[in-house]
Design an enzyme around this catalytic site. Structure first.
Site, mmCIF file in Angstrom:
data_model
loop_
_atom_site.group_PDB
_atom_site.id
_atom_site.type_symbol
_atom_site.label_atom_id
_atom_site.label_comp_id
_atom_site.label_asym_id
_atom_site.label_seq_id
_atom_site.Cartn_x
_atom_site.Cartn_y
_atom_site.Cartn_z
ATOM 1 N N GLY A 187 0.807 -1.210 0.000
ATOM 2 C CA GLY A 187 0.000 0.000 0.000
ATOM 3 C C GLY A 187 0.839 1.257 0.000
ATOM 4 O O GLY A 187 1.687 1.423 0.857
ATOM 5 N N SER A 188 0.624 2.166 -0.958
ATOM 6 C CA SER A 188 1.538 3.291 -1.075
ATOM 7 C C SER A 188 1.023 4.311 -2.086
ATOM 8 O O SER A 188 -0.116 4.236 -2.539
ATOM 9 C CB SER A 188 2.921 2.783 -1.506
ATOM 10 O OG SER A 188 2.785 1.919 -2.624
#
Length: 233
Positions: free
Chosen positions: A191-192
């Protein structure tokens, strides 16, 4: 004569990025032992192994190579199109056009070069771990910034930003390297967000809430206006 299923299987079963090999091996060993302890636990760990393998998938992409384009550096949802100054550690004070791409857990997390050019600077900055879709994440979160310059001296900035779950940015490039558009530059775990900054002579070709495909989706194009005029004559 029936077509070979191999090309289709290659699209479904993409290779795993080298950074993910150890995680997949550890998860696979865990699910094998899990079956000896308790079958439901084994099945759960098996599904976890599959999920980890999918997270680290590294598919081949067909990248447009015409000059004057900025290509998406990551898969994900376009959450912002605005103007902002790149991260201060790069020393660029003037604002540039910016497109922000949010990567969920389901997206491919391998990042790619948005343009062809030389890597002029690589700056890693420690910081916070706000949710990657937070507007302040680009300035406050831990990040890795690349300053790229093409043969005409046009600069583009690509910033890998850690998120609430992403605690590890993996960069595979160094200052002085020459990158081709679409070439792999690293990944961000779990997640980013990836921000791309580019010059004002580029015409944005995407919209908010549009999904981008890393290495394939054209974010901006310096020739978009000319091409539009040509097609409407």
């Amino acid at each position: 004569m029936a077509k070979s299923p191999v090309p289709v299987m290659r699209k479904i079963l993409a290779p795993i990025h080298p950074d993910g090999h150890k995680f997949v091996v550890i998860a696979a060993l865990a699910f094998v032992f899990g079956f000896f302890i308790w079958a439901p636990l084994g099945w759960f760990l098996f599904l976890l192994t599959v999920a980890i393998a999918l997270f680290f998938r590294d598919p081949e992409r067909t990248t447009p190579e015409r000059e004057g384009m900025v290509v998406a550096p990551a898969d994900g949802l376009i959450v912002a199109i605005d103007r902002a100054a790149p991260p201060p550690e790069l020393g660029i004070e003037e604002e540039m056009q910016r497109v922000s791409i949010f990567l969920s857990l389901l997206d491919c997390h391998v990042n790619r070069a948005p343009v062809t050019g030389a890597v002029k600077r690589v700056e890693y900055q420690i910081g916070r771990f706000l949710s990657a879709d937070n507007p302040d994440a680009g300035q406050d979160n831990e990040r890795n910034s690349l300053l790229l310059e093409d043969k005409n001296g046009v600069q583009t900035v690509c910033v890998q930003i850690a998120g609430k779950l992403a605690r590890r940015i993996v960069s595979s490039v160094e200052e002085g390297e020459h990158l081709l558009v679409g070439e792999r530059i690293g990944l961000i775990r779990f997640g980013s967000r990836v921000d791309v900054y580019f010059s004002d002579d580029m015409h944005v070709r995407v919209g908010i809430e549009q999904r981008a495909v890393g290495g394939e989706t054209i974010l901006a194009d310096s020739q978009a206006h000319e091409l539009l005029n040509f097609t409407t004559r």
